[in-house]
Design an enzyme around this catalytic site. Structure first.
Site, PDB file in Angstrom:
ATOM      1  N   GLY A  58       0.830  -1.204   0.000  1.00 43.44           N
ATOM      2  CA  GLY A  58       0.000   0.000   0.000  1.00 43.44           C
ATOM      3  C   GLY A  58       0.858   1.244   0.000  1.00 43.44           C
ATOM      4  O   GLY A  58       2.061   1.171   0.250  1.00 43.44           O
ATOM      5  N   CYS A  83       5.184  -6.240   1.204  1.00 45.29           N
ATOM      6  CA  CYS A  83       5.583  -4.834   1.062  1.00 45.29           C
ATOM      7  C   CYS A  83       5.142  -4.040   2.297  1.00 45.29           C
ATOM      8  O   CYS A  83       5.692  -4.215   3.370  1.00 45.29           O
ATOM      9  CB  CYS A  83       5.051  -4.271  -0.247  1.00 45.29           C
ATOM     10  SG  CYS A  83       5.881  -2.769  -0.707  1.00 45.29           S
ATOM     11  N   TYR A  84       4.093  -3.197   2.190  1.00 49.44           N
ATOM     12  CA  TYR A  84       3.654  -2.461   3.381  1.00 49.44           C
ATOM     13  C   TYR A  84       3.187  -3.438   4.461  1.00 49.44           C
ATOM     14  O   TYR A  84       3.397  -3.214   5.652  1.00 49.44           O
ATOM     15  CB  TYR A  84       2.524  -1.494   3.006  1.00 49.44           C
ATOM     16  CG  TYR A  84       2.179  -0.520   4.110  1.00 49.44           C
ATOM     17  CD1 TYR A  84       3.174   0.269   4.682  1.00 49.44           C
ATOM     18  CD2 TYR A  84       0.876  -0.388   4.590  1.00 49.44           C
ATOM     19  CE1 TYR A  84       2.874   1.161   5.710  1.00 49.44           C
ATOM     20  CE2 TYR A  84       0.567   0.499   5.606  1.00 49.44           C
ATOM     21  CZ  TYR A  84       1.567   1.267   6.162  1.00 49.44           C
ATOM     22  OH  TYR A  84       1.282   2.147   7.176  1.00 49.44           O
ATOM     23  N   HIS A 169       7.003  -7.925  -4.383  1.00 49.76           N
ATOM     24  CA  HIS A 169       5.646  -8.359  -4.743  1.00 49.76           C
ATOM     25  C   HIS A 169       5.682  -9.719  -5.443  1.00 49.76           C
ATOM     26  O   HIS A 169       5.885  -9.771  -6.656  1.00 49.76           O
ATOM     27  CB  HIS A 169       4.994  -7.323  -5.657  1.00 49.76           C
ATOM     28  CG  HIS A 169       4.658  -6.058  -4.952  1.00 49.76           C
ATOM     29  ND1 HIS A 169       3.470  -5.861  -4.292  1.00 49.76           N
ATOM     30  CD2 HIS A 169       5.377  -4.926  -4.749  1.00 49.76           C
ATOM     31  CE1 HIS A 169       3.453  -4.674  -3.744  1.00 49.76           C
ATOM     32  NE2 HIS A 169       4.606  -4.078  -4.002  1.00 49.76           N
ATOM     33  N   GLU A 171       3.304 -11.455  -6.233  1.00 49.78           N
ATOM     34  CA  GLU A 171       2.094 -11.643  -7.049  1.00 49.78           C
ATOM     35  C   GLU A 171       2.238 -11.127  -8.478  1.00 49.78           C
ATOM     36  O   GLU A 171       1.414 -11.443  -9.326  1.00 49.78           O
ATOM     37  CB  GLU A 171       0.896 -10.965  -6.353  1.00 49.78           C
ATOM     38  CG  GLU A 171       0.912  -9.437  -6.281  1.00 49.78           C
ATOM     39  CD  GLU A 171       1.696  -8.877  -5.091  1.00 49.78           C
ATOM     40  OE1 GLU A 171       2.576  -9.574  -4.569  1.00 49.78           O
ATOM     41  OE2 GLU A 171       1.433  -7.718  -4.715  1.00 49.78           O
ATOM     42  N   ASP A 226     -17.795 -10.688 -21.289  1.00 47.31           N
ATOM     43  CA  ASP A 226     -18.350 -10.723 -19.927  1.00 47.31           C
ATOM     44  C   ASP A 226     -19.882 -10.743 -19.958  1.00 47.31           C
ATOM     45  O   ASP A 226     -20.521 -11.574 -19.310  1.00 47.31           O
ATOM     46  CB  ASP A 226     -17.863  -9.527 -19.094  1.00 47.31           C
ATOM     47  CG  ASP A 226     -16.365  -9.336 -19.210  1.00 47.31           C
ATOM     48  OD1 ASP A 226     -15.681 -10.330 -19.497  1.00 47.31           O
ATOM     49  OD2 ASP A 226     -15.898  -8.194 -19.048  1.00 47.31           O
ATOM     50  N   LYS A 374     -11.279 -12.303 -15.708  1.00 47.95           N
ATOM     51  CA  LYS A 374     -11.695 -12.402 -17.106  1.00 47.95           C
ATOM     52  C   LYS A 374     -11.410 -13.778 -17.721  1.00 47.95           C
ATOM     53  O   LYS A 374     -12.262 -14.364 -18.378  1.00 47.95           O
ATOM     54  CB  LYS A 374     -10.996 -11.324 -17.930  1.00 47.95           C
ATOM     55  CG  LYS A 374     -11.621 -11.142 -19.280  1.00 47.95           C
ATOM     56  CD  LYS A 374     -11.179  -9.862 -19.935  1.00 47.95           C
ATOM     57  CE  LYS A 374     -12.166  -9.429 -20.971  1.00 47.95           C
ATOM     58  NZ  LYS A 374     -13.215  -8.557 -20.453  1.00 47.95           N
TER      59      LYS A 374
END
Ligand code: XMP
Length: 518
Positions: A58, A83-84, A169, A171, A226, A374
């Protein structure tokens, strides 16, 4: 599965990458839900508890954020800080977090330390960092397991307490071995069992639709993957009680007209096409500010939709009670997190396709894809037997060409983008590269440039080609396509589109550029 029952609660501290944690976590076979701090507190009050917590990154700094996060660490559940999230963890357990003399942004080299080993992972590798503050002193009980080449703390772990923290990160795609590191935490530190079953996705989506019973459902249908998948799921459950309304705002490309006509003919869906070009284009006259254009398009969409629906209800003696939308998980997070729920993510652009309609029309929202990404929606589409080219169609934004003609919209500029886009589309297929890019379009720049056409001087406009590769649309790189393809597209546009003399290629990644130009 109810959100609160998902095994891993991902607490959002405002990182642009929070959704990617969920993505990777699902790929690893675990169910997860993104939550704001307020939501976590509410669920805890109700006596619910997660299998483990992941604290996201963050933009805050502990030099100003004095919140007491003790309630997260006192839960007695394994926790991963990213991270944060790592800094909050280190600070809580008595370590020291301080502003650095340098920041680490982008790629960073790190290595494993203190004998820490990870399966399939070398000792030195590259990860993605984005921080200025850093952990200066590792808290007692924790071991330093990863260090950056700048000598900064990159990873710490306290296996007994089930705590682990990463300064980078894991991710994001740019972090090598990020998925293996997350898996290590879930498997070895948190000791969780896998619980996310891909087949559950279609069942969950179908169950969401069943609640409508024999009521009439209205769908704001765009023809994109979608809304097509959402409508197909709903149609399988409620049949012709579903009515799809497609608004033609005059900002479509030639391929969109063909696509919607094909769907009307070849699917069992009830599709009603509303021609509202006049209403949109007259309101957009003289407007050049991008946010203003988006807002006008959004509001006009609501007005037109509402009016046509009322007329339809009167003419056909029906009453709609639900509004079906193809909203995906990223849209849910983006649109609820910053304002409504005390979350911290920042709004970059106002998207018009979420929210707005229901309150005014007293319709209950039905969003069967609201917990899906998606590509998960696409997989369901394929399972439902939808045509491959419909399911893998590139996304097209709600405001359409309206945000691809920079500045004020004129009939002639809309024509130029429409024709250029058609050429780009034809050549993507001719060169068999349509599916190797995630999105491809043309933008009309508000500048004139000198050229020579035939024997004369031309002073005409510029078309920019924007082609990007991405899986999550949150970060993207420009697509490096064959020279022959680019050359052919450029040649055809300058020869066939009246009023365009020059074609340029956008080589900007996201960030810092967004995918769309406005
Ligand atoms: P950006 O430009 O934010 O785009 O990097 C990310 C993705 O979102 C699409 N986009 C929109 N879609 N309404 C939409 O339905 C909008 O207002 C809108 N703005 C951007 C964009 O095409 C890309 O796929």
């Amino acid at each position: 599965m109810e959100q609160a029952l998902r095994k891993i609660w991902i607490v959002d501290f405002g990182s642009q990458y929070t959704q990617l944690i969920t993505r990777k976590t699902r790929e690893l076979g675990y169910s997860s839900a993104i939550m704001t701090l307020d939501e976590v507190q509410e669920l805890l009050k109700e006596g619910k508890k997660p299998g483990c917590l992941v604290l996201s990154g963050g933009p805050d700094s502990l030099s100003t954020d004095k919140t007491d996060y003790g309630f997260l660490f006192n839960l007695g559940v394994p926790t991963l800080g990213i991270c944060y999230g790592l800094q909050i963890m280190a600070n809580y357990f008595g370590g020291k977090v301080a502003p650095g003399t340098i920041g680490e942004y982008g790629h960073a080299d790190i290595h494993l330390t203190n004998g820490f080993k990870l399966d399939h992972c070398p000792e030195n590798f590259q990860v993605w960092m984005s921080h200025f503050d850093h952990v200066e002193k590792v808290p007692e009980g924790f071991t330093l397991i990863m260090e950056s080449h700048n000598g900064m703390v990159a990873g710490i772990r306290d296996k007994d307490r089930g705590m682990m923290g990463l300064q980078f990160h894991p991710e994001v795609e740019h972090s090598n071995f990020g998925k293996e590191i997350l898996n290590y935490f879930y498997e070895e530190v948190a000791k969780l069992d896998e619980d996310w079953d891909r087949n559950e996705m279609l069942k969950e989506a179908t169950d969401l639709v069943k609640k409508v019973g024999d009521k009439k459902v209205l769908c704001a249908f765009s023809g994109g993957v979608d809304s097509l998948v959402a409508a197909t799921i709903a149609h399988e459950v409620i049949g012709d009680n579903l009515y799809c309304f497609f608004v033609d705002h005059g900002l479509l490309r030639p391929q969109d007209h063909i696509h919607i006509e094909t769907l009307k003919k070849e699917t069992p869906l009830n599709i009603e096409i509303i021609d509202a070009k006049e209403a949109f284009l007259s309101k957009l006259k003289g407007v050049s500010d991008p946010e203003e254009k988006r807002k006008i398009i959004g509001h006009t969409f609501i007005e037109v939709f509402e009016e046509k629906v009322h007329l339809f209800e009167n003419d056909h003696g029906v009453k709609f009670e639900y509004l079906l939308q193809g909203t995906l998980y990223p849209d849910v997070i983006e649109s609820t997190s910053p304002h409504k729920k005390g979350g911290k993510s920042v709004t970059i652009k106002s998207h018009h396709n979420v929210g707005g309609l229901p309150e005014r029309m007293k319709l209950e929202l039905l969003e069967p894809l609201r917990y899906l990404f998606k590509d998960e929606g696409r997989k369901i589409g394929e399972e439902l037997g939808l045509r491959h080219e419909w399911v893998y169609r590139h996304p097209f934004p709600g405001p359409g060409i309206g945000i691809r003609v920079l500045g004020e919209l004129f009939d002639d500029s809309i024509r130029k983008v429409g024709e250029s886009d058609q050429i780009l589309f034809e050549e993507l297929h001719a060169f068999n590269v349509y599916e190797s890019v995630a999105q491809a379009f043309t933008v009309l720049l508000p500048v004139k440039t000198v050229g020579v056409k035939g024997d004369g001087r031309a002073y005409e406009e510029v078309i920019c080609l924007r082609l990007v590769s991405t899986t999550d649309y949150m970060t993207a790189t420009w697509s490096d396509l064959p020279r022959e393809f680019l050359s052919r597209v450029s040649n055809r546009i300058t020869n066939e589109v009246k009023g365009v003399t020059r074609v340029v290629y956008d080589i900007t990644s996201k960030p810092p550029g967004t995918i769309e130009w406005e």
